[in-house]
Design a protein around this motif. Structure first.
Motif, PDB file in Angstrom:
ATOM      1  N   GLN A 222       0.825  -1.207   0.000  1.00  0.00           N
ATOM      2  CA  GLN A 222       0.000   0.000   0.000  1.00  0.00           C
ATOM      3  C   GLN A 222       0.861   1.260   0.000  1.00  0.00           C
ATOM      4  O   GLN A 222       0.536   2.249  -0.677  1.00  0.00           O
ATOM      5  N   GLN A 223       1.947   1.252   0.739  1.00  0.00           N
ATOM      6  CA  GLN A 223       2.842   2.411   0.768  1.00  0.00           C
ATOM      7  C   GLN A 223       3.457   2.667  -0.603  1.00  0.00           C
ATOM      8  O   GLN A 223       3.630   3.819  -1.023  1.00  0.00           O
ATOM      9  N   LYS A 224       3.789   1.608  -1.312  1.00  0.00           N
ATOM     10  CA  LYS A 224       4.332   1.767  -2.666  1.00  0.00           C
ATOM     11  C   LYS A 224       3.293   2.390  -3.593  1.00  0.00           C
ATOM     12  O   LYS A 224       3.613   3.256  -4.415  1.00  0.00           O
ATOM     13  N   HIS A 225       2.055   1.940  -3.477  1.00  0.00           N
ATOM     14  CA  HIS A 225       0.981   2.510  -4.292  1.00  0.00           C
ATOM     15  C   HIS A 225       0.791   3.997  -3.987  1.00  0.00           C
ATOM     16  O   HIS A 225       0.651   4.820  -4.898  1.00  0.00           O
ATOM     17  N   LEU A 226       0.801   4.334  -2.714  1.00  0.00           N
ATOM     18  CA  LEU A 226       0.597   5.728  -2.308  1.00  0.00           C
ATOM     19  C   LEU A 226       1.688   6.639  -2.857  1.00  0.00           C
ATOM     20  O   LEU A 226       1.446   7.821  -3.127  1.00  0.00           O
ATOM     21  N   SER A 227       2.879   6.096  -3.051  1.00  0.00           N
ATOM     22  CA  SER A 227       4.003   6.910  -3.519  1.00  0.00           C
ATOM     23  C   SER A 227       3.834   7.382  -4.965  1.00  0.00           C
ATOM     24  O   SER A 227       4.494   8.335  -5.386  1.00  0.00           O
ATOM     25  N   VAL A 228       2.963   6.726  -5.732  1.00  0.00           N
ATOM     26  CA  VAL A 228       2.793   7.117  -7.136  1.00  0.00           C
ATOM     27  C   VAL A 228       1.482   7.879  -7.369  1.00  0.00           C
ATOM     28  O   VAL A 228       1.153   8.219  -8.507  1.00  0.00           O
ATOM     29  N   LEU A 229       0.760   8.162  -6.287  1.00  0.00           N
ATOM     30  CA  LEU A 229      -0.536   8.823  -6.418  1.00  0.00           C
ATOM     31  C   LEU A 229      -0.460  10.299  -6.052  1.00  0.00           C
ATOM     32  O   LEU A 229       0.383  10.716  -5.250  1.00  0.00           O
ATOM     33  N   SER A 230      -1.369  11.076  -6.622  1.00  0.00           N
ATOM     34  CA  SER A 230      -1.507  12.471  -6.210  1.00  0.00           C
ATOM     35  C   SER A 230      -2.057  12.502  -4.790  1.00  0.00           C
ATOM     36  O   SER A 230      -2.557  11.491  -4.274  1.00  0.00           O
ATOM     37  N   GLU A 231      -1.988  13.652  -4.163  1.00  0.00           N
ATOM     38  CA  GLU A 231      -2.465  13.770  -2.783  1.00  0.00           C
ATOM     39  C   GLU A 231      -3.950  13.420  -2.676  1.00  0.00           C
ATOM     40  O   GLU A 231      -4.374  12.710  -1.757  1.00  0.00           O
ATOM     41  N   ALA A 232      -4.744  13.909  -3.635  1.00  0.00           N
ATOM     42  CA  ALA A 232      -6.188  13.646  -3.602  1.00  0.00           C
ATOM     43  C   ALA A 232      -6.481  12.164  -3.815  1.00  0.00           C
ATOM     44  O   ALA A 232      -7.313  11.575  -3.107  1.00  0.00           O
ATOM     45  N   ASP A 233      -5.799  11.543  -4.782  1.00  0.00           N
ATOM     46  CA  ASP A 233      -6.029  10.119  -5.047  1.00  0.00           C
ATOM     47  C   ASP A 233      -5.507   9.261  -3.900  1.00  0.00           C
ATOM     48  O   ASP A 233      -6.089   8.217  -3.580  1.00  0.00           O
ATOM     49  N   ALA A 234      -4.422   9.699  -3.266  1.00  0.00           N
ATOM     50  CA  ALA A 234      -3.875   8.960  -2.127  1.00  0.00           C
ATOM     51  C   ALA A 234      -4.859   8.974  -0.954  1.00  0.00           C
ATOM     52  O   ALA A 234      -5.028   7.967  -0.251  1.00  0.00           O
ATOM     53  N   GLU A 235      -5.525  10.113  -0.754  1.00  0.00           N
ATOM     54  CA  GLU A 235      -6.517  10.200   0.325  1.00  0.00           C
ATOM     55  C   GLU A 235      -7.666   9.231   0.072  1.00  0.00           C
ATOM     56  O   GLU A 235      -8.124   8.532   0.987  1.00  0.00           O
ATOM     57  N   LEU A 236      -8.127   9.177  -1.174  1.00  0.00           N
ATOM     58  CA  LEU A 236      -9.202   8.255  -1.524  1.00  0.00           C
ATOM     59  C   LEU A 236      -8.742   6.806  -1.368  1.00  0.00           C
ATOM     60  O   LEU A 236      -9.494   5.951  -0.880  1.00  0.00           O
ATOM     61  N   TYR A 237      -7.514   6.523  -1.763  1.00  0.00           N
ATOM     62  CA  TYR A 237      -6.937   5.177  -1.624  1.00  0.00           C
ATOM     63  C   TYR A 237      -6.959   4.748  -0.155  1.00  0.00           C
ATOM     64  O   TYR A 237      -7.323   3.614   0.165  1.00  0.00           O
ATOM     65  N   ARG A 238      -6.568   5.649   0.737  1.00  0.00           N
ATOM     66  CA  ARG A 238      -6.548   5.320   2.173  1.00  0.00           C
ATOM     67  C   ARG A 238      -7.956   5.053   2.701  1.00  0.00           C
ATOM     68  O   ARG A 238      -8.174   4.114   3.477  1.00  0.00           O
ATOM     69  N   ILE A 239      -8.914   5.886   2.290  1.00  0.00           N
ATOM     70  CA  ILE A 239     -10.293   5.723   2.759  1.00  0.00           C
ATOM     71  C   ILE A 239     -10.863   4.377   2.306  1.00  0.00           C
ATOM     72  O   ILE A 239     -11.460   3.638   3.100  1.00  0.00           O
ATOM     73  N   LEU A 240     -10.664   4.049   1.037  1.00  0.00           N
ATOM     74  CA  LEU A 240     -11.191   2.791   0.510  1.00  0.00           C
ATOM     75  C   LEU A 240     -10.478   1.592   1.131  1.00  0.00           C
ATOM     76  O   LEU A 240     -11.113   0.578   1.453  1.00  0.00           O
ATOM     77  N   SER A 241      -9.174   1.708   1.314  1.00  0.00           N
ATOM     78  CA  SER A 241      -8.414   0.608   1.914  1.00  0.00           C
ATOM     79  C   SER A 241      -8.869   0.349   3.347  1.00  0.00           C
ATOM     80  O   SER A 241      -9.013  -0.807   3.769  1.00  0.00           O
ATOM     81  N   LYS A 242      -9.125   1.424   4.082  1.00  0.00           N
ATOM     82  CA  LYS A 242      -9.603   1.270   5.458  1.00  0.00           C
ATOM     83  C   LYS A 242     -10.975   0.615   5.480  1.00  0.00           C
ATOM     84  O   LYS A 242     -11.252  -0.256   6.320  1.00  0.00           O
ATOM     85  N   SER A 243     -11.843   1.011   4.552  1.00  0.00           N
ATOM     86  CA  SER A 243     -13.181   0.426   4.486  1.00  0.00           C
ATOM     87  C   SER A 243     -13.108  -1.065   4.172  1.00  0.00           C
ATOM     88  O   SER A 243     -13.812  -1.880   4.782  1.00  0.00           O
ATOM     89  N   ILE A 244     -12.250  -1.440   3.227  1.00  0.00           N
ATOM     90  CA  ILE A 244     -12.093  -2.856   2.870  1.00  0.00           C
ATOM     91  C   ILE A 244     -11.551  -3.651   4.056  1.00  0.00           C
ATOM     92  O   ILE A 244     -12.064  -4.726   4.390  1.00  0.00           O
ATOM     93  N   PHE A 245     -10.526  -3.112   4.702  1.00  0.00           N
ATOM     94  CA  PHE A 245      -9.931  -3.822   5.844  1.00  0.00           C
ATOM     95  C   PHE A 245     -10.953  -4.014   6.964  1.00  0.00           C
ATOM     96  O   PHE A 245     -11.080  -5.109   7.531  1.00  0.00           O
ATOM     97  N   ASN A 246     -11.691  -2.948   7.277  1.00  0.00           N
ATOM     98  CA  ASN A 246     -12.681  -3.036   8.357  1.00  0.00           C
ATOM     99  C   ASN A 246     -13.800  -4.020   8.023  1.00  0.00           C
ATOM    100  O   ASN A 246     -14.312  -4.714   8.909  1.00  0.00           O
TER     101      ASN A 246
END
Length: 250
Positions: A222-246
């Motif tokens: 996930q950290q590798k993915h976040l490194s290639v994303l814009s700030e806005a897309d990275a925020e969305l990535y984190r939100i969706l990842s948290k939802s999936i994990f939960n």
């Protein structure tokens, strides 16, 4: 033959005009819009800027922006025809003080120049009088092979589900296209996995099909993915990842 009036000139209205004009069981007696210039799709359909009370009408479909429905209803409060709006998230009560109120909600994303298969498009109906439920069912059945009488609460939940499965998914596909474009890769490389994802969800519970780094809590990936994303897309990535994990770890 059922006589139909249509109010509105947006994408849904344009598709409805074509559907009613090509249906042998309906006659579009008037099309009402705000512009003084008739839409090019009007052809032989009488077009007006105000509803014509002197024209015999069975059903008046209100296909306008959600916020405009109460104002339109106020103008139509004295007509005898059944008045049905076409919105997914608007109460049938927004048509008050009209006596015969209904909902004629086609569940589809309407694009002005894109062809539409009405026969496979679900149409959800509701009315405050039993006879008008039958009337709407008859009308909807002329266009679609998938007609459903549902409650207002069910319609709101269905509309919400459609936003997740259509609007949000399309937004995510757009992000995927942007990522592949920046990487000088054809988006077509993702076509098989996208197609497989949706086809499998039609046959199984989507939750049971979930895979990926968020589900297994693979922080390093996930950290590798976040490194290639814009700030806005990275925020969305984190939100969706948290939802999936939960979803899969609670």
């Amino acid at each position: 033959m059922m006589r139909i009036a249509l109010i509105g000139t947006g994408n849904l209205a344009i598709h409805l005009v074509h559907a009613f004009e090509t249906c042998n069981a309906t006659q579009l007696v008037q099309w009402v819009g705000r512009s003084n210039t008739p839409p090019k799709q009007a052809r032989d359909t009488p077009y007006f800027t105000q509803y014509q009370n002197n024209m015999d009408t069975d059903v008046c479909i209100v296909a306008v922006a959600d916020d405009a429905i109460p104002a339109v209803a106020k103008e139509l409060q004295h007509i005898d025809a059944l008045v049905a709006h076409s919105a997914g998230a608007v109460s049938i009560g927004e048509l008050e003080p009209i006596n015969r109120r209904g909902v004629f909600y086609p569940l589809q994303s309407f694009k002005k120049n894109a062809p539409l298969d009405w026969k496979s498009t679900p149409i959800c109906i509701e009315a405050n009088h039993g006879d008008d439920v039958i009337l709407l069912e008859k009308l909807a059945s002329q266009l679609s092979g998938s007609v459903h009488q549902i409650t207002e609460s069910q319609r709101l939940q269905l509309h919400t589900a459609a936003v997740f499965t259509n609007n949000f998914c399309n937004h995510l596909l757009g992000i995927g296209q942007s990522i592949t474009t920046k990487a000088a890769l054809p988006f077509s490389l993702l076509h098989p996995i996208i197609r497989d994802t949706f086809e499998q969800s039609f046959a199984s519970q989507a939750v049971a099909l979930q895979t990926g780094p968020a589900k297994r809590n693979d922080i390093r990936t996930q950290q590798k993915h976040l490194s290639v994303l814009s700030e806005a897309d990275a925020e969305l990535y984190r939100i969706l990842s948290k939802s999936i994990f939960n979803t899969h770890n609670t």
